[in-house]
Design a protein around this motif. Structure first.
Motif, PDB file in Angstrom:
ATOM      1  N   ARG A 254       0.848  -1.216   0.000  1.00 47.39           N
ATOM      2  CA  ARG A 254       0.000   0.000   0.000  1.00 47.39           C
ATOM      3  C   ARG A 254       0.874   1.254   0.000  1.00 47.39           C
ATOM      4  N   HIS A 255       1.941   1.233   0.802  1.00 55.36           N
ATOM      5  CA  HIS A 255       2.844   2.394   0.845  1.00 55.36           C
ATOM      6  C   HIS A 255       3.524   2.606  -0.513  1.00 55.36           C
ATOM      7  N   VAL A 256       3.902   1.505  -1.169  1.00 53.48           N
ATOM      8  CA  VAL A 256       4.557   1.649  -2.482  1.00 53.48           C
ATOM      9  C   VAL A 256       3.568   2.250  -3.482  1.00 53.48           C
ATOM     10  N   ILE A 257       2.318   1.765  -3.448  1.00 53.19           N
ATOM     11  CA  ILE A 257       1.308   2.317  -4.373  1.00 53.19           C
ATOM     12  C   ILE A 257       1.154   3.820  -4.101  1.00 53.19           C
ATOM     13  N   ASP A 258       1.046   4.217  -2.835  1.00 60.56           N
ATOM     14  CA  ASP A 258       0.911   5.646  -2.501  1.00 60.56           C
ATOM     15  C   ASP A 258       2.094   6.440  -3.039  1.00 60.56           C
ATOM     16  N   ARG A 259       3.278   5.895  -2.856  1.00 55.92           N
ATOM     17  CA  ARG A 259       4.502   6.561  -3.294  1.00 55.92           C
ATOM     18  C   ARG A 259       4.508   6.726  -4.815  1.00 55.92           C
ATOM     19  N   LEU A 260       4.120   5.677  -5.552  1.00 56.49           N
ATOM     20  CA  LEU A 260       4.156   5.745  -7.014  1.00 56.49           C
ATOM     21  C   LEU A 260       3.020   6.610  -7.557  1.00 56.49           C
ATOM     22  N   MET A 261       1.952   6.734  -6.782  1.00 57.11           N
ATOM     23  CA  MET A 261       0.833   7.616  -7.189  1.00 57.11           C
ATOM     24  C   MET A 261       1.281   9.079  -7.169  1.00 57.11           C
ATOM     25  N   ASN A 262       2.424   9.365  -6.575  1.00 60.94           N
ATOM     26  CA  ASN A 262       2.943  10.735  -6.622  1.00 60.94           C
ATOM     27  C   ASN A 262       3.376  11.126  -8.024  1.00 60.94           C
ATOM     28  N   ASP A 263       3.572  10.101  -8.878  1.00 65.00           N
ATOM     29  CA  ASP A 263       3.860  10.381 -10.285  1.00 65.00           C
ATOM     30  C   ASP A 263       2.522  10.718 -10.947  1.00 65.00           C
ATOM     31  N   PRO A 264       2.301  11.991 -11.320  1.00 67.48           N
ATOM     32  CA  PRO A 264       0.997  12.369 -11.864  1.00 67.48           C
ATOM     33  C   PRO A 264       0.671  11.674 -13.175  1.00 67.48           C
ATOM     34  N   LYS A 265       1.718  11.156 -13.844  1.00 64.58           N
ATOM     35  CA  LYS A 265       1.480  10.453 -15.115  1.00 64.58           C
ATOM     36  C   LYS A 265       1.513   8.935 -14.941  1.00 64.58           C
ATOM     37  N   LEU A 266       1.392   8.470 -13.708  1.00 64.19           N
ATOM     38  CA  LEU A 266       1.501   7.029 -13.460  1.00 64.19           C
ATOM     39  C   LEU A 266       0.601   6.237 -14.406  1.00 64.19           C
ATOM     40  N   GLU A 267       1.239   5.305 -15.140  1.00 67.36           N
ATOM     41  CA  GLU A 267       0.499   4.512 -16.129  1.00 67.36           C
ATOM     42  C   GLU A 267       0.039   3.198 -15.500  1.00 67.36           C
ATOM     43  N   LEU A 268       0.987   2.464 -14.922  1.00 69.81           N
ATOM     44  CA  LEU A 268       0.634   1.195 -14.282  1.00 69.81           C
ATOM     45  C   LEU A 268       1.749   0.739 -13.352  1.00 69.81           C
ATOM     46  N   ILE A 269       1.376  -0.178 -12.463  1.00 69.66           N
ATOM     47  CA  ILE A 269       2.354  -0.874 -11.627  1.00 69.66           C
ATOM     48  C   ILE A 269       2.171  -2.355 -11.937  1.00 69.66           C
ATOM     49  N   SER A 270       3.238  -3.010 -12.371  1.00 68.98           N
ATOM     50  CA  SER A 270       3.107  -4.437 -12.659  1.00 68.98           C
ATOM     51  C   SER A 270       3.921  -5.241 -11.659  1.00 68.98           C
ATOM     52  N   ILE A 271       3.535  -6.485 -11.524  1.00 68.66           N
ATOM     53  CA  ILE A 271       4.303  -7.403 -10.689  1.00 68.66           C
ATOM     54  C   ILE A 271       4.249  -8.752 -11.375  1.00 68.66           C
ATOM     55  N   CYS A 272       5.161  -9.635 -11.046  1.00 71.60           N
ATOM     56  CA  CYS A 272       5.006 -10.996 -11.519  1.00 71.60           C
ATOM     57  C   CYS A 272       5.443 -11.946 -10.424  1.00 71.60           C
ATOM     58  N   TYR A 273       4.812 -13.092 -10.409  1.00 68.57           N
ATOM     59  CA  TYR A 273       5.102 -14.065  -9.358  1.00 68.57           C
ATOM     60  C   TYR A 273       4.910 -15.476  -9.902  1.00 68.57           C
ATOM     61  N   VAL A 274       5.553 -16.425  -9.239  1.00 68.72           N
ATOM     62  CA  VAL A 274       5.407 -17.833  -9.608  1.00 68.72           C
ATOM     63  C   VAL A 274       3.908 -18.152  -9.587  1.00 68.72           C
ATOM     64  N   ALA A 275       3.421 -18.753 -10.680  1.00 63.85           N
ATOM     65  CA  ALA A 275       1.969 -18.851 -10.904  1.00 63.85           C
ATOM     66  C   ALA A 275       1.219 -19.536  -9.761  1.00 63.85           C
ATOM     67  N   ASP A 276       1.877 -20.472  -9.042  1.00 63.58           N
ATOM     68  CA  ASP A 276       1.146 -21.153  -7.952  1.00 63.58           C
ATOM     69  C   ASP A 276       1.426 -20.531  -6.578  1.00 63.58           C
ATOM     70  N   ASN A 277       1.932 -19.307  -6.562  1.00 67.88           N
ATOM     71  CA  ASN A 277       2.204 -18.626  -5.282  1.00 67.88           C
ATOM     72  C   ASN A 277       0.892 -18.000  -4.772  1.00 67.88           C
ATOM     73  N   ALA A 278       0.159 -18.801  -3.970  1.00 61.95           N
ATOM     74  CA  ALA A 278      -1.169 -18.363  -3.513  1.00 61.95           C
ATOM     75  C   ALA A 278      -1.073 -17.115  -2.643  1.00 61.95           C
ATOM     76  N   ALA A 279      -0.030 -17.030  -1.823  1.00 63.17           N
ATOM     77  CA  ALA A 279       0.101 -15.860  -0.939  1.00 63.17           C
ATOM     78  C   ALA A 279       0.225 -14.587  -1.775  1.00 63.17           C
ATOM     79  N   ALA A 280       1.069 -14.644  -2.822  1.00 66.94           N
ATOM     80  CA  ALA A 280       1.253 -13.466  -3.683  1.00 66.94           C
ATOM     81  C   ALA A 280      -0.045 -13.146  -4.422  1.00 66.94           C
ATOM     82  N   ARG A 281      -0.687 -14.188  -4.954  1.00 66.16           N
ATOM     83  CA  ARG A 281      -1.934 -13.950  -5.705  1.00 66.16           C
ATOM     84  C   ARG A 281      -2.976 -13.269  -4.807  1.00 66.16           C
ATOM     85  N   ASN A 282      -3.177 -13.812  -3.592  1.00 69.85           N
ATOM     86  CA  ASN A 282      -4.183 -13.246  -2.684  1.00 69.85           C
ATOM     87  C   ASN A 282      -3.801 -11.829  -2.252  1.00 69.85           C
TER      88      ASN A 282
END
Ligand code: COA
Length: 152
Positions: A100-128
């Protein structure tokens, strides 16, 4: 459950490396996230990467990295490409507060387009975790890892 206000992010300085490298992992983590030592070494060569220590109660309890996708010609897009919480501190809401803090920090970029992440497909903790924060899964990358995106 940890209150998001109790979790802070701190730029990793040379003095912090030992504490970040000492963060406790579980046996299964090696499949899910690179070692913190390797990630810190990467900061020496990737000028677009930011390494942050996740702190709670004055202690370093986790680590994350994100980068601006400037090399790909998308200076207002970001990728969170490392996240781990010390095994002794998991399940207390620390990762959610940190992202949440990282999202807030990146939202300071007024032109923010997207934030992407990637994780091992069966990583349930990351997915949730990321799903609960509004990231949408968009498919697998060429290495078979799941890509999810947050658009403001
Ligand atoms: C993934 C990780 C960062 C989560 O850290 P955490 O501080 O324990 O997560 P939180 O307590 O903030 O949990 C937030 C949400 O994530 C999900 N979650 C966390 N751990 C989970 C688990 N073991 N199984 C399923 N869902 C889980 C839940 O939805 C949780 O919300 P809830 O408690 O309301 O159900 C941590 O387990 C970790 O470091 N894992 C190893 C590395 C890794 O997988 N990194 C992510 C990919 S790079």
């Amino acid at each position: 459950m940890t209150d998001a206000r109790e979790v802070t992010l701190k730029e990793v300085m040379d003095d912090d490396w030992d504490r970040v490298i000492a963060l406790r992992r579980t046996e299964g983590d090696d499949r899910l996230v690179a070692s913190n030592a390797c990630s810190l070494a990467e900061t020496r060569i990737n000028i677009h990467a930011t390494a942050l220590a996740i702190c709670a109660a004055g202690e370093v309890v986790g680590f994350l990295m994100y980068e601006r996708l400037a090399e790909e010609g998308r200076p207002n897009a970001y990728s969170i490409f490392r996240l781990m919480v010390d095994a002794r501190h998991r399940g207390r809401g620390i990762a959610r507060a940190a992202i949440r803090h990282v999202i807030d920090r990146l939202m300071n970029d007024p032109k923010l387009e997207l934030i992407s992440i990637c994780y091992v497909a069966d990583n349930a903790a990351a997915r949730n975790l990321y799903g609960s924060l509004g990231f949408k899964e968009i498919g697998l990358d060429e290495d078979g890892e799941m890509i999810a995106e947050f658009r403001p």
